[in-house]
Motif scaffolding. Structure first.
Motif, mmCIF file in Angstrom:
data_model
loop_
_atom_site.group_PDB
_atom_site.id
_atom_site.type_symbol
_atom_site.label_atom_id
_atom_site.label_comp_id
_atom_site.label_asym_id
_atom_site.label_seq_id
_atom_site.Cartn_x
_atom_site.Cartn_y
_atom_site.Cartn_z
ATOM 1 N N UNK A 44 0.830 -1.206 0.000
ATOM 2 C CA UNK A 44 0.000 0.000 0.000
ATOM 3 C C UNK A 44 0.872 1.267 0.000
ATOM 4 N N UNK A 45 1.975 1.186 -0.716
ATOM 5 C CA UNK A 45 2.892 2.316 -0.807
ATOM 6 C C UNK A 45 2.496 3.275 -1.907
ATOM 7 N N UNK A 46 2.866 4.529 -1.746
ATOM 8 C CA UNK A 46 2.634 5.561 -2.753
ATOM 9 C C UNK A 46 3.410 6.805 -2.363
ATOM 10 N N UNK A 47 3.805 7.585 -3.369
ATOM 11 C CA UNK A 47 4.459 8.866 -3.091
ATOM 12 C C UNK A 47 3.553 9.790 -2.279
ATOM 13 N N UNK A 48 2.228 9.645 -2.468
ATOM 14 C CA UNK A 48 1.275 10.489 -1.745
ATOM 15 C C UNK A 48 1.353 10.296 -0.241
ATOM 16 N N UNK A 49 1.935 9.167 0.213
ATOM 17 C CA UNK A 49 1.998 8.871 1.642
ATOM 18 C C UNK A 49 3.162 9.548 2.341
ATOM 19 N N UNK A 50 4.160 9.990 1.592
ATOM 20 C CA UNK A 50 5.383 10.529 2.195
ATOM 21 C C UNK A 50 5.072 11.871 2.838
ATOM 22 N N UNK A 51 5.582 12.052 4.067
ATOM 23 C CA UNK A 51 5.317 13.279 4.816
ATOM 24 C C UNK A 51 6.632 13.983 5.152
ATOM 25 N N UNK A 52 6.535 15.271 5.362
ATOM 26 C CA UNK A 52 7.718 16.029 5.752
ATOM 27 C C UNK A 52 8.077 15.722 7.199
ATOM 28 N N UNK A 53 9.348 15.914 7.531
ATOM 29 C CA UNK A 53 9.844 15.719 8.890
ATOM 30 C C UNK A 53 10.860 16.820 9.185
ATOM 31 N N UNK A 54 11.108 17.123 10.453
ATOM 32 C CA UNK A 54 12.052 18.204 10.787
ATOM 33 C C UNK A 54 13.439 17.972 10.198
ATOM 34 N N UNK A 55 14.169 19.079 10.043
ATOM 35 C CA UNK A 55 15.553 19.065 9.559
ATOM 36 C C UNK A 55 15.641 18.538 8.125
ATOM 37 N N UNK A 56 14.657 18.915 7.310
ATOM 38 C CA UNK A 56 14.640 18.602 5.875
ATOM 39 C C UNK A 56 14.616 17.092 5.620
ATOM 40 N N UNK A 57 14.062 16.344 6.535
ATOM 41 C CA UNK A 57 13.923 14.903 6.344
ATOM 42 C C UNK A 57 12.496 14.580 5.904
ATOM 43 N N UNK A 58 12.205 13.304 5.811
ATOM 44 C CA UNK A 58 10.869 12.848 5.452
ATOM 45 C C UNK A 58 10.531 11.633 6.308
ATOM 46 N N UNK A 59 9.251 11.277 6.332
ATOM 47 C CA UNK A 59 8.832 10.023 6.947
ATOM 48 C C UNK A 59 7.969 9.262 5.951
ATOM 49 N N UNK A 60 7.937 7.947 6.107
ATOM 50 C CA UNK A 60 7.240 7.096 5.143
ATOM 51 C C UNK A 60 6.544 5.960 5.892
ATOM 52 N N UNK A 61 5.483 5.387 5.311
ATOM 53 C CA UNK A 61 4.776 4.303 5.989
ATOM 54 C C UNK A 61 5.417 2.943 5.724
ATOM 55 N N UNK A 62 5.606 2.196 6.801
ATOM 56 C CA UNK A 62 6.008 0.800 6.720
ATOM 57 C C UNK A 62 4.829 -0.003 7.257
ATOM 58 N N UNK A 63 4.115 -0.695 6.379
ATOM 59 C CA UNK A 63 2.826 -1.293 6.720
ATOM 60 C C UNK A 63 2.943 -2.791 6.981
ATOM 61 N N UNK A 64 2.174 -3.256 7.972
ATOM 62 C CA UNK A 64 2.174 -4.663 8.367
ATOM 63 C C UNK A 64 0.743 -5.119 8.578
ATOM 64 N N UNK A 65 0.394 -6.281 8.013
ATOM 65 C CA UNK A 65 -0.945 -6.827 8.232
ATOM 66 C C UNK A 65 -1.137 -7.213 9.702
ATOM 67 N N UNK A 66 -2.391 -7.121 10.159
ATOM 68 C CA UNK A 66 -2.788 -7.576 11.481
ATOM 69 C C UNK A 66 -3.718 -8.772 11.343
ATOM 70 N N UNK A 67 -3.601 -9.708 12.268
ATOM 71 C CA UNK A 67 -4.490 -10.869 12.247
ATOM 72 C C UNK A 67 -3.759 -12.127 11.837
ATOM 73 N N UNK A 68 -4.298 -13.264 12.223
ATOM 74 C CA UNK A 68 -3.641 -14.543 11.959
ATOM 75 C C UNK A 68 -3.640 -14.910 10.490
ATOM 76 N N UNK A 69 -4.583 -14.354 9.695
ATOM 77 C CA UNK A 69 -4.661 -14.696 8.280
ATOM 78 C C UNK A 69 -3.618 -14.007 7.427
ATOM 79 N N UNK A 70 -3.067 -12.899 7.929
ATOM 80 C CA UNK A 70 -2.083 -12.106 7.218
ATOM 81 C C UNK A 70 -2.585 -11.755 5.821
ATOM 82 N N UNK A 71 -1.815 -12.024 4.760
ATOM 83 C CA UNK A 71 -2.202 -11.566 3.430
ATOM 84 C C UNK A 71 -3.482 -12.221 2.932
ATOM 85 N N UNK A 72 -3.714 -13.494 3.285
ATOM 86 C CA UNK A 72 -4.876 -14.203 2.770
ATOM 87 C C UNK A 72 -6.181 -13.685 3.346
#
Length: 245
Positions: A178-206
Motif C-alpha cells: 500500500x505504498x505511494x508517493x502520496x503517503x510521504x510526509x515532511x519531517x524536521x531538519x529537511x527529512x521525510x517520513x514514510x509508511x512501513x505497513x504490516x498486516x494484522x491478524x492470523x490470516x495475514x495476506x490471505x
C-alpha cells in the motif's frame, strides 16, 4: 488464542482521540487516508509518464517527455505513446527511468546506489524491467522527485507499488505494501517520513483483519507515528476504518 490474535484484539480495542461518540473514520482508498494525515511532501495527483520503446534493438523506458527518450538513443526508431508530450508538462523536470537508473535532467542516480528500506523479501536489486511496469506516476516538490511504479500483475498485486524517492541527493526505495508517493510526509531538519505497513491478524495476506501503519524516518528504525486500520471485509483491504493511533 494465538499471540498474534491476542495482540490484534488489544489493538482493535484502542480508539484514537476525537473518535469517541462519532465512531471510527472510514476510507475507501489509501490516497485519501494518507492525505488526511497532513504534512504531505507531494501534493496533487502526480503526472503519468509514458513508455516509449525503440524498435531494434528494443529498449524501453519511462519518461516525462519524448525529448528525454530520444536523448538516450538518438539514432533509434521510436514507438512513442500518443499521450507523451515533446516537453515535460505540469512543471515537472525531465525525468527518465530506464529500469536501472533514474535520470532528472542531466543528472543520474543508479538503482544499485539506492537505500532500500523495503522488507528483504521485496528487494529487487539493481534492475527493474520497464516492460514489467503497468504505469509510472511522478511527483516533484522542490528538488525532491518521487516515482510510483506499479507492476503488471493480477490477484493481490494491486496492493504493492514500488516507490522510488529522490530526496536530499539520495535515492530511496520505500516499502511496497500500500505504498505511494502520496503517503510521504515532511519531517524536521529537511527529512521525510514514510509508511512501513504490516498486516494484522492470523490470516495475514490471505485474510487480514487490519493494517498497522508505522511512519518511520529514513534511518528505517525511528518511528514517529502509528495508525491502526481495521478491514470490515478481510477480502477488501481498500475499505477500512481508522480505529487507533
Amino acid at each position: 488464542m494465538k499471540p498474534a490474535t491476542l495482540a490484534l484484539v488489544g489493538l482493535l480495542s484502542v480508539l484514537p482521540s476525537g473518535t469517541t461518540g462519532a465512531g471510527p473514520v472510514q476510507f475507501t482508498g489509501y490516497d485519501d487516508f494518507y492525505r488526511s494525515l497532513g504534512g504531505n511532501l507531494f501534493l496533487g495527483p502526480g503526472t503519468e509518464l509514458g513508455m516509449p520503446c525503440t524498435e531494434s534493438p528494443r529498449h524501453c523506458l519511462w519518461a516525462t517527455s519524448t525529448i528525454q527518450a530520444m536523448r538516450r538513443h538518438a539514432d533509434a526508431q521510436w514507438t512513442v505513446p500518443g499521450s507523451l508530450a515533446l516537453e515535460p508538462t505540469d512543471g515537472l523536470p525531465d525525468v527518465v527511468f530506464d529500469g536501472q537508473t533514474m535520470f532528472v535532467g542531466a543528472r543520474r542516480w543508479p538503482l544499485r546506489s539506492a537505500l532500500d528500506l523495503a522488507p528483504p523479501a521485496w528487494r529487487t536489486g539493481a534492475s527493474i524491467r520497464p516492460e514489467n511496469l503497468a504505469d509510472v506516476t511522478a511527483w516533484q516538490h522542490g528538488t525532491s522527485v518521487c516515482l510510483d511504479m506499479r507492476y503488471v500483475s493480477s490477484g493481490k498485486g494491486d496492493r504493492y507499488t514500488k516507490v522510488l524517492l529522490l530526496h536530499g541527493e539520495r535515492l530511496y526505495l520505500l516499502p511496497p505494501l500500500f505504498g505511494t508517493c502520496a503517503a510521504i510526509r515532511t519531517a524536521p531538519h529537511h527529512r521525510f517520513s514514510y509508511p512501513s505497513n504490516t498486516y494484522l491478524g492470523s490470516g495475514m495476506e490471505d485474510s487480514p483483519r487490519g493494517l498497522q501503519v508505522d511512519y518511520l524516518l529514513p534511518d528505517g528504525r525511528t518511528r514517529i507515528a502509528r495508525y491502526l486500520l481495521r478491514f470490515p471485509d478481510p477480502d477488501n483491504p481498500f475499505a477500512f476504518e481508522v480505529i487507533g493511533e
